[in-house]
Design an enzyme around this catalytic site. Structure first.
Site, short mmCIF file in Angstrom:
data_model
loop_
_atom_site.label_atom_id
_atom_site.label_comp_id
_atom_site.label_asym_id
_atom_site.label_seq_id
_atom_site.Cartn_x
_atom_site.Cartn_y
_atom_site.Cartn_z
N LYS A 8 21.72 17.53 -20.76
CA LYS A 8 21.74 16.42 -19.80
C LYS A 8 22.74 15.40 -20.29
CE LYS A 8 19.49 14.95 -16.08
NZ LYS A 8 19.00 15.72 -14.94
N GLY B 33 6.30 11.67 0.89
CA GLY B 33 7.76 11.60 0.81
C GLY B 33 8.41 12.68 1.64
N VAL B 34 9.06 12.26 2.76
CA VAL B 34 9.75 13.24 3.60
C VAL B 34 11.25 12.92 3.62
CG1 VAL B 34 7.84 14.08 5.00
CG2 VAL B 34 8.95 11.93 5.63
N GLY B 35 11.83 12.85 2.42
CA GLY B 35 13.27 12.65 2.26
C GLY B 35 13.96 14.00 2.38
N HIS B 36 14.94 14.22 1.51
CA HIS B 36 15.72 15.47 1.61
C HIS B 36 14.83 16.70 1.51
CE1 HIS B 36 19.06 12.70 0.67
NE2 HIS B 36 19.68 13.49 1.52
N VAL B 37 14.09 16.83 0.41
CA VAL B 37 13.30 18.05 0.20
C VAL B 37 12.03 18.02 1.06
CG1 VAL B 37 12.16 19.53 -1.47
CG2 VAL B 37 14.16 18.22 -2.16
P1 NAD Z 1 14.82 11.69 -1.52
O1 NAD Z 1 15.14 10.37 -2.11
O2 NAD Z 1 15.70 12.24 -0.45
O3 NAD Z 1 13.32 11.67 -0.91
C1 NAD Z 1 12.26 10.99 -1.51
C2 NAD Z 1 11.49 10.31 -0.39
O4 NAD Z 1 10.33 9.71 -0.93
C3 NAD Z 1 12.29 9.19 0.31
O5 NAD Z 1 12.30 9.39 1.72
C4 NAD Z 1 11.54 7.92 -0.09
O6 NAD Z 1 11.57 6.92 0.92
C5 NAD Z 1 10.14 8.46 -0.31
N1 NAD Z 1 9.27 7.64 -1.13
C6 NAD Z 1 9.57 6.88 -2.22
N2 NAD Z 1 8.48 6.28 -2.72
C7 NAD Z 1 7.45 6.65 -1.91
C8 NAD Z 1 6.07 6.36 -1.90
N3 NAD Z 1 5.51 5.56 -2.81
N4 NAD Z 1 5.30 6.92 -0.94
C9 NAD Z 1 5.84 7.75 -0.01
N5 NAD Z 1 7.16 8.05 0.04
C10 NAD Z 1 7.95 7.51 -0.91
O7 NAD Z 1 14.69 12.71 -2.74
P2 NAD Z 1 14.65 14.31 -2.69
O8 NAD Z 1 16.00 14.84 -3.01
O9 NAD Z 1 13.97 14.75 -1.44
O10 NAD Z 1 13.72 14.62 -3.94
C11 NAD Z 1 12.32 14.41 -3.88
C12 NAD Z 1 11.71 14.72 -5.25
O11 NAD Z 1 11.99 16.08 -5.59
C13 NAD Z 1 12.26 13.87 -6.40
O12 NAD Z 1 11.23 13.65 -7.33
C14 NAD Z 1 13.32 14.78 -7.01
O13 NAD Z 1 13.55 14.47 -8.36
C15 NAD Z 1 12.68 16.13 -6.84
N6 NAD Z 1 13.63 17.24 -6.81
C16 NAD Z 1 14.62 17.28 -5.87
C17 NAD Z 1 15.50 18.36 -5.84
C18 NAD Z 1 16.57 18.45 -4.80
O14 NAD Z 1 17.14 19.54 -4.63
N7 NAD Z 1 16.87 17.40 -4.07
C19 NAD Z 1 15.38 19.40 -6.79
C20 NAD Z 1 14.34 19.34 -7.74
C21 NAD Z 1 13.48 18.24 -7.73
#
Ligand code: NAD
Length: 358
Positions: free
Chosen positions: A80, A179-183
């Site tokens: 890292k 959390g309904v962001g990217h993943v």
């Molecule tokens: P993201 O930022 O797109 O989505 C996270 C979502 O969570 C956001 O919409 C945010 O508004 C919401 N959020 C934040 N705090 C909150 C709360 N207290 N209650 C409800 N919702 C809340 O991130 P992502 O890329 O979707 O990743 C989500 C998680 O998965 C992270 O922990 C990330 O480290 C992990 N992850 C992601 C990937 C990837 O490919 N993107 C891979 C491995 C792990």
């Protein structure tokens, strides 16, 4: 405390500190293990208050990458990079070019990629001076956004856990997604298509509305997601969602989601097990993203185009690894997170022994 006494240092092959006077770059590259292949893990830019804080984060994250890469059965070790600075105000192309020179100086023992505070554009600058940079844009080897692939692996993991814990398929199963962001967004769509009934929460109103429209999900306030009676709780927001406090409220049979570091502490891991909840270890079930990045590294190393079929084979293998964790945990009556750590350590030390014997 000296570096070698730090609990986070344990097992590291190398730690490299870089300073560039012209650009102000202050970066640490931690290489935990190259037993399975070159160390791979993203670069995080963060306004750490002290160099010690940055070092601890780099060490902790690089060891976690060794475990994640081993469980994804990748020919990659764990590493890292961190850059000390505020990504909103202190980013310059020259800073990332200097970071690229730092990566190149590690001589191929570390591959970098995106993490918090670092964008594909930043990596394009680093790539000018380093061969070992993944997460590119507009390149035949580019793997693109890892989120849909992470969501696919999490979806398969949820399906597996539901089969094990509830002896049924996803049709009609109630899933609470935090959390309904990217993943989390892609996961919601996949679960909806498989017939699951969803309850979702997000602090971002726009995201929650968009996914609710797409999936007919019920929406609850962010603080209420832990109180929703459901079959599955899928943490897809920040780390630490599963603590003794939230566990006292959760009424679910399975915890399986994308977030990193879901367990607030070791006591939470034990309590999940004692409650009879089936927990999919976070760094196993969310391995789809690093598999996607590994597909890009593989393509760059071979000077080939990105191969989605290779990624699919690794996703199938990841599901088998999760099944192995669940089987062994059930047979030995132990927490899944402890079993996963043991399998990861065995895979890493097995590769190290093979390398030493060669
Ligand atoms: P993201 O930022 O797109 O989505 C996270 C979502 O969570 C956001 O919409 C945010 O508004 C919401 N959020 C934040 N705090 C909150 C709360 N207290 N209650 C409800 N919702 C809340 O991130 P992502 O890329 O979707 O990743 C989500 C998680 O998965 C992270 O922990 C990330 O480290 C992990 N992850 C992601 C990937 C990837 O490919 N993107 C891979 C491995 C792990």
């Amino acid at each position: 405390m000296t570096l070698f006494d730090s609990p986070a240092f344990e097992g590291h092959e190398g730690v490299h500190a870089f300073f560039d006077e012209r650009t102000g770059l202050r970066s640490i590259i931690a290489v935990h293990s190259t037993a399975r292949g070159p160390a791979a893990g993203g670069c995080r830019m963060w306004p750490y208050a002290t160099a010690e804080e940055a070092l601890t984060d780099a060490l902790r994250l690089s060891r976690a990458m060794s475990y994640k890469n081993a469980m994804a059965d990748l020919e990659l070790g764990g590493g890292k990079a961190v850059i000390i600075g505020d990504s909103r105000t202190q980013k310059t192309p020259a800073l990332f070019e200097a970071f690229g020179r730092a990566v190149e100086a590690v001589g191929g023992r570390y591959w970098t990629a995106e993490d918090v505070g670092v964008s594909p554009e930043d990596l394009t600058h680093a790539r000018k001076h380093a061969r070992y940079v993944a997460g590119l844009e507009g390149h035949p080897a580019a793997s693109g956004d890892p989120s849909p692939v992470t969501a696919e692996a999490v979806f398969r993991g949820v399906r597996l856990c539901v089969r094990r814990a509830l002896n049924r398929d996803l049709d009609g199963v109630r899933v609470a997604i935090q959390g309904v962001g990217h993943v989390g967004g892609y996961l919601a769509e996949k679960l909806h298509a498989a017939g699951a009934r969803l309850v979702i929460a997000d602090v971002n109103q726009e995201a929650v509305r968009r996914i609710a429209d797409l999936t007919r999900a019920e929406v609850v306030a962010p603080s209420a997601i832990f109180d929703v009676p459901a079959d599955v709780f899928a943490p897809c927001a920040l780390g630490g969602a599963v603590s003794l406090e939230t566990l006292a409220r959760l009424q679910v049979r399975v915890i399986a989601g994308a977030a990193n570091n879901q367990l607030a502490d070791a006591a939470a891991g034990r309590a999940v097990f004692d409650r009879g909840i089936l927990y999919a270890p976070d760094y196993v079930i969310n391995g789809g993203g690093i598999i996607n990045v590994a597909g890009e590294i593989r393509a760059l190393e071979r000077d080939e185009a990105f191969d989605p079929a290779w990624v699919e084979a690794k996703l199938e293998r990841l599901d088998q690894t999760l099944a192995e964790v669940l089987d062994r945990a059930q047979y030995e009556r132990r927490p899944t997170n402890e079993v996963a750590n043991e399998i990861a350590r065995a895979r890493i030390s097995g590769a190290a022994e093979k390398k030493a014997a060669a």
